[in-house]
Motif scaffolding. Structure first.
Motif, PDB file in Angstrom:
ATOM      1  N   ILE A 158      -3.777  -0.509  -6.153  1.00  0.00           N
ATOM      2  CA  ILE A 158      -2.861  -0.386  -5.012  1.00  0.00           C
ATOM      3  C   ILE A 158      -3.582   0.417  -3.930  1.00  0.00           C
ATOM      4  CG2 ILE A 158      -0.654   0.586  -4.216  1.00  0.00           C
ATOM      5  CD1 ILE A 158       0.318   0.318  -7.176  1.00  0.00           C
ATOM      6  N   PRO A 159      -3.832  -0.187  -2.782  1.00  0.00           N
ATOM      7  CA  PRO A 159      -4.528   0.545  -1.718  1.00  0.00           C
ATOM      8  C   PRO A 159      -3.689   1.751  -1.277  1.00  0.00           C
ATOM      9  CG  PRO A 159      -4.389  -1.796  -1.207  1.00  0.00           C
ATOM     10  CD  PRO A 159      -3.516  -1.564  -2.390  1.00  0.00           C
ATOM     11  N   HIS A 160      -4.371   2.837  -1.011  1.00  0.00           N
ATOM     12  CA  HIS A 160      -3.606   4.028  -0.632  1.00  0.00           C
ATOM     13  C   HIS A 160      -4.425   4.927   0.275  1.00  0.00           C
ATOM     14  CE1 HIS A 160      -5.997   5.421  -4.024  1.00  0.00           C
ATOM     15  NE2 HIS A 160      -5.902   6.621  -3.495  1.00  0.00           N
ATOM     16  N   LEU A 161      -3.688   5.823   0.902  1.00  0.00           N
ATOM     17  CA  LEU A 161      -4.308   6.766   1.839  1.00  0.00           C
ATOM     18  C   LEU A 161      -3.608   8.103   1.666  1.00  0.00           C
ATOM     19  CD1 LEU A 161      -5.953   7.359   4.506  1.00  0.00           C
ATOM     20  CD2 LEU A 161      -3.947   6.540   5.752  1.00  0.00           C
ATOM     21  N   GLY A 164       0.840  -1.194   0.000  1.00  0.00           N
ATOM     22  CA  GLY A 164       0.000   0.000   0.000  1.00  0.00           C
ATOM     23  C   GLY A 164       0.871   1.238   0.000  1.00  0.00           C
ATOM     24  N   VAL A 165       0.212   2.349  -0.258  1.00  0.00           N
ATOM     25  CA  VAL A 165       0.931   3.626  -0.341  1.00  0.00           C
ATOM     26  C   VAL A 165       0.268   4.633   0.592  1.00  0.00           C
ATOM     27  CG1 VAL A 165       1.459   5.599  -1.860  1.00  0.00           C
ATOM     28  CG2 VAL A 165       1.636   3.274  -2.749  1.00  0.00           C
ATOM     29  N   ILE A 166       1.086   5.344   1.331  1.00  0.00           N
ATOM     30  CA  ILE A 166       0.548   6.508   2.041  1.00  0.00           C
ATOM     31  C   ILE A 166       1.151   7.740   1.373  1.00  0.00           C
ATOM     32  CG2 ILE A 166       0.404   7.791   4.206  1.00  0.00           C
ATOM     33  CD1 ILE A 166       0.290   5.201   5.694  1.00  0.00           C
ATOM     34  N   ILE A 167       0.256   8.580   0.870  1.00  0.00           N
ATOM     35  CA  ILE A 167       0.698   9.825   0.248  1.00  0.00           C
ATOM     36  C   ILE A 167       0.699  10.896   1.331  1.00  0.00           C
ATOM     37  CG2 ILE A 167       0.076  11.625  -1.429  1.00  0.00           C
ATOM     38  CD1 ILE A 167      -1.078   9.413  -3.196  1.00  0.00           C
ATOM     39  N   LEU A 168       1.836  11.472   1.553  1.00  0.00           N
ATOM     40  CA  LEU A 168       1.949  12.539   2.553  1.00  0.00           C
ATOM     41  C   LEU A 168       2.002  13.865   1.806  1.00  0.00           C
ATOM     42  CD1 LEU A 168       4.625  10.914   4.898  1.00  0.00           C
ATOM     43  CD2 LEU A 168       2.146  10.993   5.228  1.00  0.00           C
ATOM     44  N   LEU A 169       0.990  14.661   2.017  1.00  0.00           N
ATOM     45  CA  LEU A 169       0.885  15.918   1.287  1.00  0.00           C
ATOM     46  C   LEU A 169       0.976  17.068   2.283  1.00  0.00           C
ATOM     47  CD1 LEU A 169      -1.717  16.684  -1.496  1.00  0.00           C
ATOM     48  CD2 LEU A 169      -1.260  18.362   0.252  1.00  0.00           C
ATOM     49  N   LEU A 213      -6.718   1.670   6.373  1.00  0.00           N
ATOM     50  CA  LEU A 213      -5.963   1.279   5.169  1.00  0.00           C
ATOM     51  C   LEU A 213      -5.416  -0.140   5.337  1.00  0.00           C
ATOM     52  CD1 LEU A 213      -4.418   2.020   2.439  1.00  0.00           C
ATOM     53  CD2 LEU A 213      -2.518   2.661   3.925  1.00  0.00           C
ATOM     54  N   LEU A 214      -4.889  -0.402   6.532  1.00  0.00           N
ATOM     55  CA  LEU A 214      -4.297  -1.723   6.765  1.00  0.00           C
ATOM     56  C   LEU A 214      -5.360  -2.817   6.705  1.00  0.00           C
ATOM     57  CD1 LEU A 214      -1.724  -0.876   9.570  1.00  0.00           C
ATOM     58  CD2 LEU A 214      -1.397  -0.935   7.105  1.00  0.00           C
ATOM     59  N   GLU A 215      -6.530  -2.453   7.184  1.00  0.00           N
ATOM     60  CA  GLU A 215      -7.651  -3.393   7.130  1.00  0.00           C
ATOM     61  C   GLU A 215      -7.941  -3.761   5.671  1.00  0.00           C
ATOM     62  OE1 GLU A 215      -8.584  -4.475   9.969  1.00  0.00           O
ATOM     63  OE2 GLU A 215      -9.998  -5.853   9.006  1.00  0.00           O
ATOM     64  N   THR A 216      -7.975  -2.720   4.834  1.00  0.00           N
ATOM     65  CA  THR A 216      -8.212  -2.958   3.399  1.00  0.00           C
ATOM     66  C   THR A 216      -7.141  -3.880   2.831  1.00  0.00           C
ATOM     67  OG1 THR A 216      -8.989  -0.682   3.284  1.00  0.00           O
ATOM     68  CG2 THR A 216      -8.567  -1.760   1.181  1.00  0.00           C
ATOM     69  N   ILE A 217      -5.903  -3.597   3.190  1.00  0.00           N
ATOM     70  CA  ILE A 217      -4.798  -4.406   2.645  1.00  0.00           C
ATOM     71  C   ILE A 217      -4.926  -5.858   3.114  1.00  0.00           C
ATOM     72  CG2 ILE A 217      -2.283  -4.737   2.721  1.00  0.00           C
ATOM     73  CD1 ILE A 217      -2.065  -1.638   2.899  1.00  0.00           C
ATOM     74  N   ARG A 218      -5.244  -6.009   4.392  1.00  0.00           N
ATOM     75  CA  ARG A 218      -5.329  -7.394   4.930  1.00  0.00           C
ATOM     76  C   ARG A 218      -6.486  -8.150   4.279  1.00  0.00           C
ATOM     77  NH1 ARG A 218      -4.182  -4.742  10.255  1.00  0.00           N
ATOM     78  NH2 ARG A 218      -1.909  -4.848  10.419  1.00  0.00           N
TER      79      ARG A 218
END
Ligand code: SF4
Ligand code: SF4
Lengths: 458, 393
Positions: free
Chosen positions: B355-358, B327-332, B379-384
């Motif tokens: 690709i799951p992302h937040l 997964g990806v975490i976008i830090l803006l 997000l982690l729930e989605t990935i799992r």
């Protein structure tokens, strides 16, 4: 909250006349010319014309001479905001993923770009599951632009302006030709640097002029036609004349009371910014100048009860122009000059050599009012304050436009050091949700009271 | 002292540098008697400053709340720019002799100009690099700017700035980047357990410390890391993306990892973006520094640049695939225009590639860690769940 000094002073009760403003009548014909321009543009496809989408500098004389029709992105965003029709495009932009803090011009026009690509219907699909429900179809249609055949970006002073077209290009699947003109900020590293002077200015001018020549080659290639240099000279002849008339008319507003106000000049932005260079344009500004001259002769004031003379710094607030004009008029505050109207739009016509106009055009593009160092901006502001006898400056802190907001707090300090009052108006270029009307009013009243107190004390 | 202790000792020293850049710079200045030059992100060729005998220090965001800086920039500027002007207004920039920049993000230029007003005794030199990279004439233009920098620095530092000196600095920086990339590669492969905070310390300290001294620390660190413990295998692997110009708060990285994740890769500025690209080592060093500017954007594309043939989203999807991130975490950084403008393109690609992302927006002041934790956990729930899909099907 801003820490710019708001000059709180003891409250004086001074009656305001709030007499109705005399708006210029001659600018109405500009409205018709602009409407005709857009109407014609909307039918470009049916007429088989080539359409360029462009942002930034007034490249329209180049397009005119290349025989293609031009659609100025910011002008379209401004038009929608002024008509209070920006909603559907902005909602489309939001669905597409744009954050509300992003430049509202870009959000609006990119939203339009998405809409333009989709079938205008009750439901518009954003392509990744995002639907925009409940947009009346005529509003969707109002947001639709004639699809582009090519893109040209020429945005001085703002990196967002350049990046925005990079996205437009991608929204159209990277399939259309795209040309970019890059501008150096007139920063002033060297001691000789300043407004229209110094080595940096000349170097930047030549750099941009060279790119304009490349743009012409690009247009020749994509239209398959040789560029019509005579047509360019002719349109620049008219533009130079119109620009000089506009400057002459602006100068007439040194009179007290002023015969015209900033809001009248706002009405003349579109004609000078993107209408074709022709006799109609000259006639329009000749008409504006004649009306102002007559007012000076007849002693007609723009605001019959003019008590305060103000300057307006920053980019326009398109969805609030009328409202703001009324608020200032109600307080007998004549907004006389502004960065956007007075330091922009072919504002140094003497630079244009009609026989060989490219260098002078490039120089005007560099003179975008957001492409100067703060030092130069402050000097230009103080110059205008002196020219027009300004009591106070209103700084439009434009929420989503860092480019127009750059330098304002420093400029305010420079003005305050000269005894000129200042206030901050929080708003935005094309998103009405960033206004707090009551705060604006109380700040305006506080500034006007301070001006009164100073007048009594000095 | 065992290997872990030695690692901690080196990291501890570098953490001290990363958290107190001005303290480090003041000590360096006192020791060497040379100039400290603040350089601004994200494309500045520090090699030239180094070759001129000065310390190039990539100006960092300061954690202090904005106070006097409020009278120089409005609150709707990114945290980095607001912090810069605040540091100038609160006299934290005394250690710098001058500032140099090449980037033209509109917010950064506004901040640099306000800084110029606030501390007029310090030169602020802009050699604006053309952001549009597609045109045939842009390389020549960039070369001119590199030469401008060379001329200005030679004059300001009273240095010869010969080709050989520049080449030596290029070699030192390339070595530094190479060692940091080796650490990235080890982390990506799961062979070492290095937290996000620790990785940030390594990159951030390389932006501050004299490059030769930093290389010595990395020389000692790399072999120690290579023999260290691998990362636990049961954690969710993440890629962190974005966050231009300044480092995300380490507490945020800690929280993300505390949720049961391991950061395997990133394209953060204070991260892989900063060290991804070497300057060509041979030939004319000015040509090499010119080339570097273009190479940086093809290696790790950046939405502050304008290039038709390069797409950040493609790079992101490719990197995620290569590192095995789930997964990806976008830090803006809030109010960061070039990132806000490009975010929908990233989102589209991540959705297309499933690709799951937040998206997490960061601000200079106020980090709602608990609220963010809930979002990371979602997000982690989605990935799992996605991992379980084949089992459930
Ligand atoms: S941020 Fe301002 S100057 Fe820049 S593109 Fe938007 S409206 Fe134009
Ligand atoms: S690129 Fe983003 S983070 Fe960097 S200065 Fe510009 S707005 Fe701030």
């Amino acid at each position: 909250m801003s820490l710019i000094k708001q000059n709180a002073q003891p409250k004086l009760v001074i009656p305001q006349t709030g007499a109705p403003a005399n708006r210029l009548v001659s600018t109405r014909s500009g409205g018709k010319m602009v409407k005709d321009y857009w109407d014609r543009l909307f039918s470009a496809r049916e007429r088989g014309a080539t359409v360029v989408w462009y942002n930034g500098a007034a490249l329209n004389p180049i397009f005119q001479a290349a025989g293609i029709e031009w659609c100025h992105g910011e002008a379209f965003g401004a038009r929608l905001a002024a008509m209070h029709l920006e909603g559907p495009a902005q909602r489309m932009g939001e669905e597409y993923g744009y954050n509300q803090e992003l430049c509202s011009y870009a959000r609006t026009t990119l939203g339009c770009a998405v809409l333009t690509q989709k079938e205008a219907a009750k439901y518009v699909n954003a392509g990744d599951g995002a639907d925009v429900p409940d947009i009346p179809s005529q509003e969707v249609l109002a947001s639709k632009l004639p699809p582009p055949d090519l893109f040209v970006n020429a945005y001085a002073g703002c990196s967002t302006g350049q990046q925005w077209d990079e996205i437009s290009y991608r929204l159209f699947n990277k399939e259309l030709p795209f040309f970019k003109v890059s501008y150096p900020l007139l920063w002033g590293n060297k001691a000789d640097a300043g407004y229209l002077r110094g080595e940096e200015w000349m170097e930047a001018s030549r750099y941009v002029a060279a790119q304009i020549h490349k743009l012409i080659e690009f247009l020749e290639f994509h239209t398959g036609r040789p560029f019509d240099w005579d047509a360019l000279r002719e349109s620049m002849h008219y533009i130079k004349k119109a620009a000089q008339l506009r400057l002459d008319a602006l100068a007439l507003c040194k009179a007290t009371p002023t015969p015209a106000v900033f809001w009248d000049w706002v009405a003349s932005i579109a004609p000078i910014n993107f209408l074709p260079g022709n006799q109609d344009l000259v006639d329009y500004f000749a008409g504006v100048k004649a009306e102002i001259e007559q007012r000076v002769i007849d002693g007609v004031a723009a605001l019959p009860g003019e008590r305060y003379r103000l300057a307006f710094d920053g980019i326009m607030n398109w969805n609030k122009v009328g409202w703001l004009a009324n608020q200032f008029a109600d307080h007998d505050a004549a907004v006389i000059c502004g960065r956007y109207t007075h330091s922009s739009f072919w504002n140094e016509p003497h630079l244009i050599d009609e026989d060989d106009p490219i260098l002078g055009m490039a120089q005007h593009y560099l003179l975008c009012p957001f492409n100067h160092s703060t030092k130069t901006l402050g000097e230009l502001l103080l110059r205008d304050c002196e020219t027009y006898g300004i009591d106070g400056v209103v700084f439009h802190a434009t929420r989503t436009c860092r480019s127009a907001s750059n330098g304002q707090m420093v400029m305010a300090k420079m003005a305050q050091a000269r005894g000129i009052q200042t206030m901050v108006l929080e708003g935005d270029v094309a998103d009405a949700s960033f206004y707090k009307d009551e705060i604006l009013m109380s700040r305006l009243e506080a500034m006007l009271e301070t001006i009164d107190v100073r007048r009594r004390n000095f | 002292m065992n290997g872990a202790d030695k690692i901690n000792l080196i990291l501890g020293e570098l953490a001290g540098v990363a958290s107190d850049p001005h303290g480090y710079a003041a000590a360096w200045k006192q020791e060497t008697g040379r100039k400290v030059i603040g350089v601004f992100p994200m494309n500045f060729p520090s090699e030239l400053v180094h070759a001129a005998g000065a310390l190039p220090l990539v100006v960092q965001e300061d954690e202090a709340p904005i106070t006097l800086g409020r009278s120089l920039l409005y609150e709707f500027y990114c945290g980095y720019t607001r912090s810069i002007v605040d540091q100038a207004a609160t006299r934290k920039f005394d250690v710098y002799d001058a500032f140099y920049l090449v980037d033209h993000c509109v917010a950064l230029l506004g901040a640099a100009d306000a800084l110029r007003f606030e501390i007029p005794d310090k030169p602020v030199f802009l050699a604006q690099y053309t952001a549009s990279m597609d045109e045939a004439w842009t390389p020549a233009e960039i070369r001119k700017r590199v030469e401008d920098l060379r001329g200005a620095l030679a004059e300001y530092c009273d240095a010869a700035l010969s080709d050989d000196e520049i080449a030596a600095s290029i070699a030192a920086y390339n070595r530094n980047r190479d060692m940091l990339r080796q650490i990235y590669a080890l982390r990506r492969s799961g062979k070492i357990a290095l937290t996000g905070r620790q990785m940030q310390i390594l990159v951030k300290s390389s932006m501050i410390m004299e490059v030769g001294a930093h290389n010595e620390r990395l020389d000692a660190l790399l072999p120690l890391l290579e023999t260290g413990l691998p990362a636990p295998a049961n954690l969710v692997k993440l890629h962190l993306s974005g966050h231009f110009c300044h480092a995300p708060r380490p507490e945020l990285l800690d929280m993300i990892e505390d949720c049961g994740t391991v950061i395997v890769d990133d394209d953060l500025f204070t991260g892989f973006r900063f060290i991804a690209t070497d300057v060509p080592a041979d030939g004319d060093p000015i040509a090499a520094l010119t080339r570097w500017y273009f190479d940086r954007n093809t290696h790790v594309p950046c939405s502050t640049r304008s290039q038709m043939t390069v797409d950040w989203e493609e790079y992101l999807a490719r990197s995620v695939h290569a590192s095995g991130a789930e997964g990806v975490i976008i830090l803006l950084a809030k109010f960061c225009e070039p990132h806000m403008l490009y975010y929908p393109e990233l989102r589209k690609e991540l959705m297309r590639s499933e690709i799951p992302h937040l998206l997490i927006e960061t601000e200079h002041e106020g980090l709602a860690l608990e609220m963010l934790r809930t979002r990371v956990e979602a997000l982690l729930e989605t990935i799992r769940l996605r991992k379980l899909q084949p089992v459930l099907a």
